[in-house]
Design a protein around this motif. Structure first.
Motif, short mmCIF file in Angstrom:
data_model
loop_
_atom_site.label_atom_id
_atom_site.label_comp_id
_atom_site.label_asym_id
_atom_site.label_seq_id
_atom_site.Cartn_x
_atom_site.Cartn_y
_atom_site.Cartn_z
N ILE A 67 29.97 57.50 70.63
CA ILE A 67 29.36 57.64 69.31
C ILE A 67 30.23 56.91 68.30
N ALA A 68 29.61 56.03 67.51
CA ALA A 68 30.33 55.40 66.40
C ALA A 68 30.52 56.47 65.34
N TRP A 69 31.78 56.71 64.92
CA TRP A 69 32.01 57.82 63.99
C TRP A 69 32.99 57.43 62.89
N LEU A 70 32.70 57.97 61.72
CA LEU A 70 33.51 57.70 60.54
C LEU A 70 34.06 59.00 60.00
N VAL A 71 35.13 58.90 59.24
CA VAL A 71 35.70 60.06 58.55
C VAL A 71 35.47 59.89 57.07
N ASN A 72 34.90 60.92 56.44
CA ASN A 72 34.73 60.92 54.99
C ASN A 72 36.02 61.46 54.39
N GLY A 73 36.82 60.55 53.88
CA GLY A 73 38.12 60.93 53.35
C GLY A 73 39.02 59.73 53.24
N PRO A 74 40.32 59.95 53.09
CA PRO A 74 41.26 58.85 52.94
C PRO A 74 41.27 57.93 54.16
N PRO A 75 41.36 56.62 53.98
CA PRO A 75 41.44 55.70 55.11
C PRO A 75 42.55 56.04 56.09
N ALA A 76 43.67 56.54 55.57
CA ALA A 76 44.80 56.86 56.45
C ALA A 76 44.42 57.94 57.46
N VAL A 77 43.59 58.89 57.05
CA VAL A 77 43.16 59.94 57.96
C VAL A 77 42.26 59.36 59.05
N ALA A 78 41.35 58.48 58.65
CA ALA A 78 40.46 57.85 59.63
C ALA A 78 41.25 57.02 60.64
N LEU A 79 42.23 56.30 60.17
CA LEU A 79 43.05 55.47 61.05
C LEU A 79 43.85 56.34 62.03
N ALA A 80 44.46 57.38 61.52
CA ALA A 80 45.29 58.24 62.36
C ALA A 80 44.45 58.95 63.43
N ALA A 81 43.21 59.26 63.10
CA ALA A 81 42.33 59.96 64.05
C ALA A 81 41.67 59.00 65.04
N GLY A 82 41.83 57.70 64.82
CA GLY A 82 41.22 56.72 65.71
C GLY A 82 39.73 56.56 65.52
N ALA A 83 39.26 56.84 64.30
CA ALA A 83 37.83 56.76 64.00
C ALA A 83 37.33 55.32 64.03
N THR A 84 36.01 55.18 64.18
CA THR A 84 35.37 53.86 64.13
C THR A 84 35.43 53.28 62.73
N GLY A 85 35.56 54.16 61.74
CA GLY A 85 35.61 53.68 60.37
C GLY A 85 35.83 54.79 59.38
N VAL A 86 35.69 54.45 58.10
CA VAL A 86 35.90 55.40 57.01
C VAL A 86 34.70 55.39 56.09
N HIS A 87 34.34 56.57 55.60
CA HIS A 87 33.24 56.70 54.64
C HIS A 87 33.84 57.03 53.28
N VAL A 88 33.52 56.20 52.29
CA VAL A 88 34.08 56.35 50.95
C VAL A 88 33.07 57.07 50.07
N PRO A 89 33.46 58.21 49.48
CA PRO A 89 32.54 58.90 48.56
C PRO A 89 32.30 58.07 47.31
N ALA A 90 31.15 58.27 46.67
CA ALA A 90 30.88 57.61 45.39
C ALA A 90 31.70 58.30 44.29
N PRO A 91 32.19 57.56 43.30
CA PRO A 91 32.11 56.10 43.17
C PRO A 91 33.41 55.48 43.66
N GLY A 92 33.60 55.45 44.94
CA GLY A 92 34.85 54.98 45.53
C GLY A 92 34.99 53.48 45.52
N ASP A 93 36.01 53.02 46.23
CA ASP A 93 36.34 51.60 46.24
C ASP A 93 36.28 51.10 47.68
N ALA A 94 35.14 50.52 48.05
CA ALA A 94 34.98 50.01 49.40
C ALA A 94 35.95 48.88 49.69
N ALA A 95 36.28 48.09 48.67
CA ALA A 95 37.21 46.98 48.87
C ALA A 95 38.60 47.49 49.25
#
Length: 218
Positions: A67-95
């Motif tokens: 399953i492709a999975w993302l973490v809604n939260g800080p990018p560092a958390v997504a990276l540490a968990a080995g997620a497929t990606g990160v979900h940025v809440p509005a009005p966040g900064d995708a860049a």
């Protein structure tokens, strides 16, 4: 951004508080066996440490079922968990999220209107989740439903970046979202309620089958 990077049409959003005593990883196991292809660990009440611990546990299940999975939260958390990606809440900064996770991982961003959808797409999001499209208690804080007309405008504004519709999107309403230009739908309540039920395995399969029929694929 090509939709080839997004290997799902149904984007499952988690809310462990709807599961009663059932662990989130167990609920995801049932959804994985039923054919889920994409999901997001979104548990807003947790701090970063607790979110990271939960995401890591859920990731073991997600990865088992590819399953492709993302973490809604800080990018560092997504990276540490080995997620497929990160979900940025509005009005966040995708860049900024892109800079943090790199080009290989997915970046999604929430948007509550046309302007936010356009901004997220231009900032480098792989897909944008727009809503609430229909009436739903979980999105009441974000204002009245946008409707499929605004969804169509958001899809046009974000193009070619795919848009997923969220907020009260039942299987029956999914077709209208696709007709408005959405690449897929994001769903929370129906999937969590199915996984929390007395016959969760069968209910999960039934709900996912209804969405697959409406969307043409999961």
């Amino acid at each position: 951004m090509s939709t080839d990077r997004i290997p799902f049409r149904l984007y499952a959003i988690t809310d462990r508080l709807q599961l009663g005593n059932r662990p989130l990883a167990e609920a995801l196991e049932m959804l994985g066996r039923a054919g889920l292809k994409g999901g997001e660990v979104r548990e807003k009440d947790l701090d970063e440490a607790a979110l990271g611990e939960l995401a890591t546990a859920c990731g073991t299940v997600m990865d088992r079922y590819r399953i492709a999975w993302l973490v809604n939260g800080p990018p560092a958390v997504a990276l540490a968990a080995g997620a497929t990606g990160v979900h940025v809440p509005a009005p966040g900064d995708a860049a900024a999220a892109r800079a943090a996770v790199g080009l290989e991982r997915l970046v999604a961003q929430s948007a509550h209107g046309v302007a936010e959808a356009r901004s997220a797409a231009r900032a480098g999001a792989d897909f944008v989740v727009v809503g609430p499209i229909f009436e739903t208690p979980s999105k009441a804080l974000f204002g009245p439903p946008l409707g499929t007309g605004v969804l169509a405008a958001a899809c046009a504004a974000a193009a070619p970046v795919p848009v997923f519709a969220i907020g009260g999107v039942t299987p029956e309403r999914s077709r209208a979202c696709l007709e408005a230009g959405a690449a897929g739908v994001a769903v929370l309540g129906p999937l969590m309620r199915a996984a929390a039920g007395t016959s969760p395995e069968g209910m999960a399969r039934e709900v996912l089958a209804r969405y697959a029929d409406a969307l043409g694929a999961l």
